[in-house]
Design a protein around this motif. Structure first.
Motif, PDB file in Angstrom:
ATOM      1  N   GLN A   1       4.723  -4.905  19.923  1.00 34.83           N
ATOM      2  CA  GLN A   1       4.805  -3.543  19.408  1.00 34.83           C
ATOM      3  C   GLN A   1       4.921  -3.661  17.685  1.00 34.83           C
ATOM      4  O   GLN A   1       4.559  -2.984  17.028  1.00 34.83           O
ATOM      5  N   TYR A   2       5.415  -4.870  17.448  1.00 35.38           N
ATOM      6  CA  TYR A   2       5.575  -5.196  15.929  1.00 35.38           C
ATOM      7  C   TYR A   2       4.095  -5.303  15.282  1.00 35.38           C
ATOM      8  O   TYR A   2       3.521  -4.661  14.481  1.00 35.38           O
ATOM      9  N   TRP A   3       3.256  -5.874  16.485  1.00 31.15           N
ATOM     10  CA  TRP A   3       1.730  -6.384  15.822  1.00 31.15           C
ATOM     11  C   TRP A   3       1.108  -4.968  15.835  1.00 31.15           C
ATOM     12  O   TRP A   3       0.331  -4.662  14.802  1.00 31.15           O
ATOM     13  N   ASN A   4       1.328  -3.976  16.590  1.00 29.00           N
ATOM     14  CA  ASN A   4       0.726  -2.518  16.878  1.00 29.00           C
ATOM     15  C   ASN A   4       1.032  -1.752  15.462  1.00 29.00           C
ATOM     16  O   ASN A   4       0.195  -1.333  14.718  1.00 29.00           O
ATOM     17  N   SER A   5       2.354  -2.047  14.886  1.00 33.98           N
ATOM     18  CA  SER A   5       2.824  -1.278  13.682  1.00 33.98           C
ATOM     19  C   SER A   5       1.920  -1.871  12.498  1.00 33.98           C
ATOM     20  O   SER A   5       1.500  -1.299  11.838  1.00 33.98           O
ATOM     21  N   CYS A   6       1.903  -3.252  12.626  1.00 41.36           N
ATOM     22  CA  CYS A   6       1.464  -3.991  11.406  1.00 41.36           C
ATOM     23  C   CYS A   6      -0.061  -3.469  11.302  1.00 41.36           C
ATOM     24  O   CYS A   6      -0.675  -3.411  10.067  1.00 41.36           O
ATOM     25  N   TYR A   7      -0.738  -3.842  12.299  1.00 45.06           N
ATOM     26  CA  TYR A   7      -2.262  -3.657  12.036  1.00 45.06           C
ATOM     27  C   TYR A   7      -2.618  -1.958  11.917  1.00 45.06           C
ATOM     28  O   TYR A   7      -3.527  -1.937  11.098  1.00 45.06           O
ATOM     29  N   ILE A   8      -2.032  -1.150  12.641  1.00 39.70           N
ATOM     30  CA  ILE A   8      -2.359   0.348  12.499  1.00 39.70           C
ATOM     31  C   ILE A   8      -1.956   0.575  10.826  1.00 39.70           C
ATOM     32  O   ILE A   8      -2.788   1.204  10.405  1.00 39.70           O
ATOM     33  N   ALA A   9      -0.673   0.184  10.414  1.00 36.44           N
ATOM     34  CA  ALA A   9      -0.173   0.514   9.018  1.00 36.44           C
ATOM     35  C   ALA A   9      -1.418  -0.013   8.006  1.00 36.44           C
ATOM     36  O   ALA A   9      -1.721   0.575   7.187  1.00 36.44           O
ATOM     37  N   ALA A  10      -2.130  -1.449   8.202  1.00 34.31           N
ATOM     38  CA  ALA A  10      -2.863  -1.961   7.503  1.00 34.31           C
ATOM     39  C   ALA A  10      -4.219  -1.139   7.347  1.00 34.31           C
ATOM     40  O   ALA A  10      -4.893  -0.658   6.350  1.00 34.31           O
ATOM     41  N   ILE A  11      -4.571  -0.909   8.478  1.00 33.88           N
ATOM     42  CA  ILE A  11      -5.931  -0.037   8.548  1.00 33.88           C
ATOM     43  C   ILE A  11      -5.858   1.085   7.852  1.00 33.88           C
ATOM     44  O   ILE A  11      -6.570   2.000   7.189  1.00 33.88           O
ATOM     45  N   VAL A  12      -4.675   2.030   8.342  1.00 29.85           N
ATOM     46  CA  VAL A  12      -4.578   3.448   7.617  1.00 29.85           C
ATOM     47  C   VAL A  12      -4.376   3.233   6.293  1.00 29.85           C
ATOM     48  O   VAL A  12      -4.852   4.055   5.410  1.00 29.85           O
ATOM     49  N   THR A  13      -3.991   2.210   5.699  1.00 30.63           N
ATOM     50  CA  THR A  13      -3.779   2.186   4.125  1.00 30.63           C
ATOM     51  C   THR A  13      -4.941   1.857   3.485  1.00 30.63           C
ATOM     52  O   THR A  13      -5.348   2.405   2.551  1.00 30.63           O
ATOM     53  N   VAL A  14      -5.786   1.012   4.127  1.00 37.93           N
ATOM     54  CA  VAL A  14      -6.786   0.753   3.585  1.00 37.93           C
ATOM     55  C   VAL A  14      -7.836   2.084   3.696  1.00 37.93           C
ATOM     56  O   VAL A  14      -8.677   2.250   2.706  1.00 37.93           O
ATOM     57  N   GLY A  15      -7.873   2.726   4.651  1.00 36.65           N
ATOM     58  CA  GLY A  15      -8.793   3.661   5.002  1.00 36.65           C
ATOM     59  C   GLY A  15      -8.345   4.834   4.014  1.00 36.65           C
ATOM     60  O   GLY A  15      -9.205   5.704   3.594  1.00 36.65           O
ATOM     61  N   THR A  16      -6.992   5.234   3.989  1.00 40.34           N
ATOM     62  CA  THR A  16      -6.512   6.197   3.010  1.00 40.34           C
ATOM     63  C   THR A  16      -6.958   6.152   1.650  1.00 40.34           C
ATOM     64  O   THR A  16      -7.562   6.973   0.949  1.00 40.34           O
ATOM     65  N   MET A  17      -6.941   4.618   1.225  1.00 39.46           N
ATOM     66  CA  MET A  17      -7.303   4.329   0.002  1.00 39.46           C
ATOM     67  C   MET A  17      -8.591   4.525  -0.384  1.00 39.46           C
ATOM     68  O   MET A  17      -9.154   5.006  -1.484  1.00 39.46           O
ATOM     69  N   ALA A  18      -9.476   4.150   0.601  1.00 38.88           N
ATOM     70  CA  ALA A  18     -10.962   4.402   0.582  1.00 38.88           C
ATOM     71  C   ALA A  18     -11.261   6.118   0.195  1.00 38.88           C
ATOM     72  O   ALA A  18     -11.946   6.375  -0.490  1.00 38.88           O
ATOM     73  N   VAL A  19     -10.893   6.826   1.259  1.00 41.49           N
ATOM     74  CA  VAL A  19     -10.992   8.087   1.235  1.00 41.49           C
ATOM     75  C   VAL A  19     -10.419   8.935   0.195  1.00 41.49           C
ATOM     76  O   VAL A  19     -11.244   9.749  -0.486  1.00 41.49           O
ATOM     77  N   SER A  20      -9.154   8.421  -0.143  1.00 39.92           N
ATOM     78  CA  SER A  20      -8.604   9.382  -1.398  1.00 39.92           C
ATOM     79  C   SER A  20      -9.438   9.186  -2.611  1.00 39.92           C
ATOM     80  O   SER A  20      -9.228   9.837  -3.637  1.00 39.92           O
ATOM     81  N   SER A  21      -9.724   7.726  -2.693  1.00 34.02           N
ATOM     82  CA  SER A  21     -10.335   7.162  -4.187  1.00 34.02           C
ATOM     83  C   SER A  21     -11.536   8.069  -4.447  1.00 34.02           C
ATOM     84  O   SER A  21     -11.899   8.449  -5.434  1.00 34.02           O
ATOM     85  N   MET A  22     -12.286   7.960  -3.370  1.00 34.47           N
ATOM     86  CA  MET A  22     -13.521   8.777  -3.227  1.00 34.47           C
ATOM     87  C   MET A  22     -13.505  10.125  -3.628  1.00 34.47           C
ATOM     88  O   MET A  22     -14.169  10.851  -4.389  1.00 34.47           O
ATOM     89  N   ALA A  23     -12.750  11.043  -2.752  1.00 34.48           N
ATOM     90  CA  ALA A  23     -12.534  12.361  -2.721  1.00 34.48           C
ATOM     91  C   ALA A  23     -11.707  12.683  -4.205  1.00 34.48           C
ATOM     92  O   ALA A  23     -12.314  13.546  -4.649  1.00 34.48           O
ATOM     93  N   GLY A  24     -10.835  11.932  -4.590  1.00 32.47           N
ATOM     94  CA  GLY A  24     -10.191  12.269  -5.708  1.00 32.47           C
ATOM     95  C   GLY A  24     -11.111  12.131  -7.334  1.00 32.47           C
ATOM     96  O   GLY A  24     -11.172  12.818  -8.021  1.00 32.47           O
ATOM     97  N   TYR A  25     -11.902  11.068  -7.236  1.00 40.72           N
ATOM     98  CA  TYR A  25     -13.062  11.146  -8.111  1.00 40.72           C
ATOM     99  C   TYR A  25     -13.904  12.094  -7.942  1.00 40.72           C
ATOM    100  O   TYR A  25     -14.157  12.797  -9.163  1.00 40.72           O
ATOM    101  N   ALA A  26     -14.251  12.729  -6.833  1.00 35.44           N
ATOM    102  CA  ALA A  26     -15.319  13.700  -6.857  1.00 35.44           C
ATOM    103  C   ALA A  26     -14.712  14.942  -7.293  1.00 35.44           C
ATOM    104  O   ALA A  26     -15.333  15.623  -8.058  1.00 35.44           O
ATOM    105  N   PHE A  27     -13.447  15.328  -6.925  1.00 33.38           N
ATOM    106  CA  PHE A  27     -12.858  16.595  -7.470  1.00 33.38           C
ATOM    107  C   PHE A  27     -12.443  16.409  -8.945  1.00 33.38           C
ATOM    108  O   PHE A  27     -12.471  17.387  -9.543  1.00 33.38           O
ATOM    109  N   ALA A  28     -12.362  15.099  -9.344  1.00 38.99           N
ATOM    110  CA  ALA A  28     -11.989  15.106 -10.699  1.00 38.99           C
ATOM    111  C   ALA A  28     -13.346  15.023 -11.946  1.00 38.99           C
ATOM    112  O   ALA A  28     -13.246  15.576 -12.950  1.00 38.99           O
ATOM    113  N   ARG A  29     -14.296  14.284 -11.400  1.00 38.48           N
ATOM    114  CA  ARG A  29     -15.426  14.044 -12.040  1.00 38.48           C
ATOM    115  C   ARG A  29     -16.676  14.826 -12.024  1.00 38.48           C
ATOM    116  O   ARG A  29     -17.570  15.013 -12.698  1.00 38.48           O
TER     117      ARG A  29
END
Length: 285
Positions: A76-104
């Motif tokens: 269960q500890y491993w489940n939380s670790c790898y899910i949080a890691a994937i979600v963090t990387v995925g959110t950074m990728a999606v939000s950075s591209m979307a944020g740049y598109a809306f800004a520029r």
């Protein structure tokens, strides 16, 4: 013009008084954590003693062994670790591209679309949990970790991250992009070679609050997951009960202490980047 540090103007007596006041104000925040950690090694009879013992008179370390014996806590500890890691990387990728598109990138209806996206922050997760469950049930993804990965990346956490990134990119000087265009960079080149490297403070802020949100996620796991081996930590903490369904306090607190460790480590080492990132996006109070 030279500016003086306000702290340098304080006399030694005033500085001691200020630090003393800050220590007193920190007690309501520090005491619950201290009580959790110390109670995890106390016998159950000593946990609710009054007045509470700040330092245990008896130490019972067997509770930490019980955490792993009663259920698959390591998995269960491993489940939380790898899910949080994937979600963090995925959110950074999606939000950075979307944020740049809306800004520029100027395109018809950009502001209207951005306002519609922000409306996602106003919708409670409890409202959408039933349709999401029906959708993932049709896809055959119930009792898997895919809902816990896809919903945060494309849901409200990513919307807030997109807002943070947009605010940061808006504050970047336009001259940087103009100089990059003169050098022959394309839109993608400007984003990856100019804008994204400069956005490290904002990305750090996004990474921290996304990791914390995913790590503490509770509603979605109890809806989508049914097998103990697939549980994440917040859901696992509720499973430490005795034969009468009463909480096993010392074992539960030991599991909670192990669960809180990554959060404390992340915030201690990244708090400066978190504050700097929010300051650069205009979100500081």
């Amino acid at each position: 013009m030279r500016t003086e540090n306000p702290r340098s103007e304080l006399s030694p007596r005033a500085r001691v008084a200020l630090y003393g006041l800050l220590c007193v104000l920190a007690i309501p925040f520090v005491f619950p954590t201290w009580w959790m950690v110390t109670s995890s090694v106390k016998p159950i009879s000593d946990i609710f003693a009054f007045p509470p013992e700040l330092i245990p008179s008896r130490f019972d370390w067997s509770t930490y062994a019980e955490v792993f014996k009663l259920q698959p806590f390591a998995q269960q500890y491993w489940n939380s670790c790898y899910i949080a890691a994937i979600v963090t990387v995925g959110t950074m990728a999606v939000s950075s591209m979307a944020g740049y598109a809306f800004a520029r990138i100027k395109f018809p209806g950009a502001n209207l679309i951005f306002m519609v996206v922000l409306l996602g922050l106003l919708i409670p997760s409890e409202v959408t949990i039933v349709p999401l469950f029906q959708m993932f049930l049709k896809w055959g993804l119930v009792n898997t970790h895919w809902p816990l990965i896809l919903v945060p990346i494309f849901g409200a956490p990513s919307v807030f991250a997109t807002f943070v990134m947009r605010q940061f990119f808006i504050a970047l000087p336009v001259e940087l992009e103009e100089a990059a265009r003169v050098d022959g960079l394309s839109r993608f080149g400007i984003f990856f070679e100019i804008a994204l490297p400069l956005a490290k403070p904002a990305l750090a802020a996004v990474a921290i609050f996304t990791f914390l949100h995913s790590w503490n996620l509770y509603l979605e796991p109890i809806v989508f997951l049914t097998t103990p081996g697939n549980f994440t930590l917040p859901q696992a903490l509720t499973q430490y009960v005795d034969v009468y369904q009463g909480p096993m306090w010392n074992t539960q607190l030991a599991a909670a202490t192990l669960t809180a460790l990554p959060v404390l480590v992340v915030f201690i080492f990244a708090q400066r980047q978190f504050i700097e990132g929010l300051a650069h996006t205009g979100l500081k109070g």
